[in-house]
Design a protein around this motif. Structure first.
Motif, PDB file in Angstrom:
ATOM      1  N   ALA A  67       0.849  -1.430  -0.162  1.00  0.00           N
ATOM      2  CA  ALA A  67      -0.122  -0.110   0.160  1.00  0.00           C
ATOM      3  C   ALA A  67       0.756   1.359  -0.106  1.00  0.00           C
ATOM      4  N   PHE A  68       1.873   1.172   0.684  1.00  0.00           N
ATOM      5  CA  PHE A  68       2.996   2.388   0.921  1.00  0.00           C
ATOM      6  C   PHE A  68       3.387   2.624  -0.563  1.00  0.00           C
ATOM      7  N   ALA A  69       3.900   1.400  -1.313  1.00  0.00           N
ATOM      8  CA  ALA A  69       4.493   1.606  -2.497  1.00  0.00           C
ATOM      9  C   ALA A  69       3.529   2.417  -3.556  1.00  0.00           C
ATOM     10  N   PHE A  70       2.435   1.970  -3.545  1.00  0.00           N
ATOM     11  CA  PHE A  70       1.286   2.634  -4.301  1.00  0.00           C
ATOM     12  C   PHE A  70       1.009   3.836  -4.006  1.00  0.00           C
ATOM     13  N   ALA A  71       1.030   4.315  -2.689  1.00  0.00           N
ATOM     14  CA  ALA A  71       0.667   5.737  -2.435  1.00  0.00           C
ATOM     15  C   ALA A  71       2.126   6.620  -2.744  1.00  0.00           C
ATOM     16  N   CYS A  72       3.023   6.083  -2.626  1.00  0.00           N
ATOM     17  CA  CYS A  72       4.295   7.033  -3.023  1.00  0.00           C
ATOM     18  C   CYS A  72       4.610   6.887  -4.474  1.00  0.00           C
ATOM     19  N   ASN A  73       4.236   6.255  -5.154  1.00  0.00           N
ATOM     20  CA  ASN A  73       4.379   6.204  -6.507  1.00  0.00           C
ATOM     21  C   ASN A  73       3.273   6.758  -7.437  1.00  0.00           C
ATOM     22  N   ALA A  74       2.256   7.334  -6.631  1.00  0.00           N
ATOM     23  CA  ALA A  74       1.118   7.829  -7.297  1.00  0.00           C
ATOM     24  C   ALA A  74       1.447   9.344  -8.161  1.00  0.00           C
ATOM     25  N   TYR A  75       2.517   9.582  -8.082  1.00  0.00           N
ATOM     26  CA  TYR A  75       3.190  11.037  -8.847  1.00  0.00           C
ATOM     27  C   TYR A  75       3.738  10.688 -10.275  1.00  0.00           C
ATOM     28  N   ASN A  76       3.851   9.457 -10.708  1.00  0.00           N
ATOM     29  CA  ASN A  76       4.425   9.143 -11.764  1.00  0.00           C
ATOM     30  C   ASN A  76       5.773   9.273 -11.542  1.00  0.00           C
ATOM     31  N   LYS A  77       6.449   9.203 -10.469  1.00  0.00           N
ATOM     32  CA  LYS A  77       7.939   9.177 -10.360  1.00  0.00           C
ATOM     33  C   LYS A  77       8.293   7.877  -9.573  1.00  0.00           C
ATOM     34  N   ILE A  78       9.414   7.346 -10.435  1.00  0.00           N
ATOM     35  CA  ILE A  78       9.763   5.923  -9.674  1.00  0.00           C
ATOM     36  C   ILE A  78      10.252   6.423  -8.334  1.00  0.00           C
ATOM     37  N   THR A  79       9.608   5.522  -7.160  1.00  0.00           N
ATOM     38  CA  THR A  79       9.990   6.024  -5.910  1.00  0.00           C
ATOM     39  C   THR A  79      10.270   4.574  -5.071  1.00  0.00           C
ATOM     40  N   VAL A  80      11.041   4.514  -4.329  1.00  0.00           N
ATOM     41  CA  VAL A  80      11.277   3.150  -3.574  1.00  0.00           C
ATOM     42  C   VAL A  80      11.323   3.354  -1.999  1.00  0.00           C
ATOM     43  N   ALA A  81      11.394   2.395  -1.295  1.00  0.00           N
ATOM     44  CA  ALA A  81      11.282   2.645   0.084  1.00  0.00           C
ATOM     45  C   ALA A  81      12.805   2.923   0.462  1.00  0.00           C
ATOM     46  N   GLN A  82      12.994   3.717   1.516  1.00  0.00           N
ATOM     47  CA  GLN A  82      14.362   4.023   2.072  1.00  0.00           C
ATOM     48  C   GLN A  82      14.300   3.261   3.335  1.00  0.00           C
ATOM     49  N   SER A  83      13.343   3.358   3.994  1.00  0.00           N
ATOM     50  CA  SER A  83      13.250   2.983   5.377  1.00  0.00           C
ATOM     51  C   SER A  83      11.749   2.560   5.848  1.00  0.00           C
ATOM     52  N   ASN A  84      11.481   1.470   6.781  1.00  0.00           N
ATOM     53  CA  ASN A  84      10.229   1.326   6.952  1.00  0.00           C
ATOM     54  C   ASN A  84      10.075   0.602   8.387  1.00  0.00           C
TER      55      ASN A  84
END
Length: 144
Positions: A67-84
Motif C-alpha cells: 500500500a505504501f508503494a502504491f501511495a508514494c508512486n502515485a505521482y508517476n515518479k519511480i519511488t522506492v522504500a528508504q526505510s520502513n
C-alpha cells in the motif's frame, strides 16, 4: 491536455500493478489509489499463519509495504522504500480480511513520509506502519 492528479495516480498504479507479481502472489487487491494514497486488502489464508496460528508478521508487513508503494508512486515518479517500520497491535487470523490504508504525511524534494494503518474486517487496528520513501530517476508511464 494535461491529466489530473487522480488520473496520474490511477495510471501509475495500473503500470505498477501490471508487474507486481509479489502483491498478487500474496493474494492482495488494489482497492483505491489517489495522489499520495492507496488502499489494499487481502484475506489471510492458512498458509500465511505462523507457529502461533496467527497471521505471520511478514505477511502483514508485505500488505502495508505494498500500500505504501502504491501511495508514494502515485505521482508517476519511480519511488522506492528508504526505510520502513511496523508496530503490531493485534493478531490477524485465518479468514480475516486485512485492509491497509496508506496516506502521505509529508513529501519534500525526493523524500516522503507515509503512514499505513492495517485493520481487520471489524475495523480493529492490526498494525501501524511508517514508510520513508526516496524518489529515483524514471517514470512509470509516458505522460506525453
Amino acid at each position: 491536455m494535461a491529466i489530473t492528479d487522480q488520473e496520474r495516480a490511477e495510471k501509475s498504479a495500473k503500470a505498477m500493478w501490471a508487474t507486481d507479481d509479489a502483491s498478487k502472489w500474496f493474494g492482495m487487491s488494489l482497492d483505491a489509489v489517489g495522489p499520495g494514497t492507496a488502499t489494499m486488502s487481502m484475506t489471510v489464508q492458512d498458509c500465511q499463519t505462523n507457529g502461533h496460528d496467527i497471521c505471520h508478521g511478514g505477511v502483514i508487513f508485505a500488505l502495508a509495504d505494498s500500500a505504501f508503494a502504491f501511495a508514494c508512486n502515485a505521482y508517476n515518479k519511480i519511488t522506492v522504500a528508504q526505510s520502513n517500520s511496523i508496530t503490531f497491535v493485534a493478531p490477524g487470523r485465518t479468514g480475516d480480511r486485512m485492509v491497509a490504508d496508506a496516506r502521505e504525511v509529508a513529501r519534500s524534494g525526493r523524500s516522503g513520509t507515509y503512514d499505513v494503518t492495517v485493520t481487520n474486517q471489524d475495523g480493529a487496528v492490526v498494525a501501524l506502519f511508517r514508510g520513508l520513501s526516496r524518489t529515483i530517476s524514471g517514470t512509470l508511464f509516458d505522460e506525453k
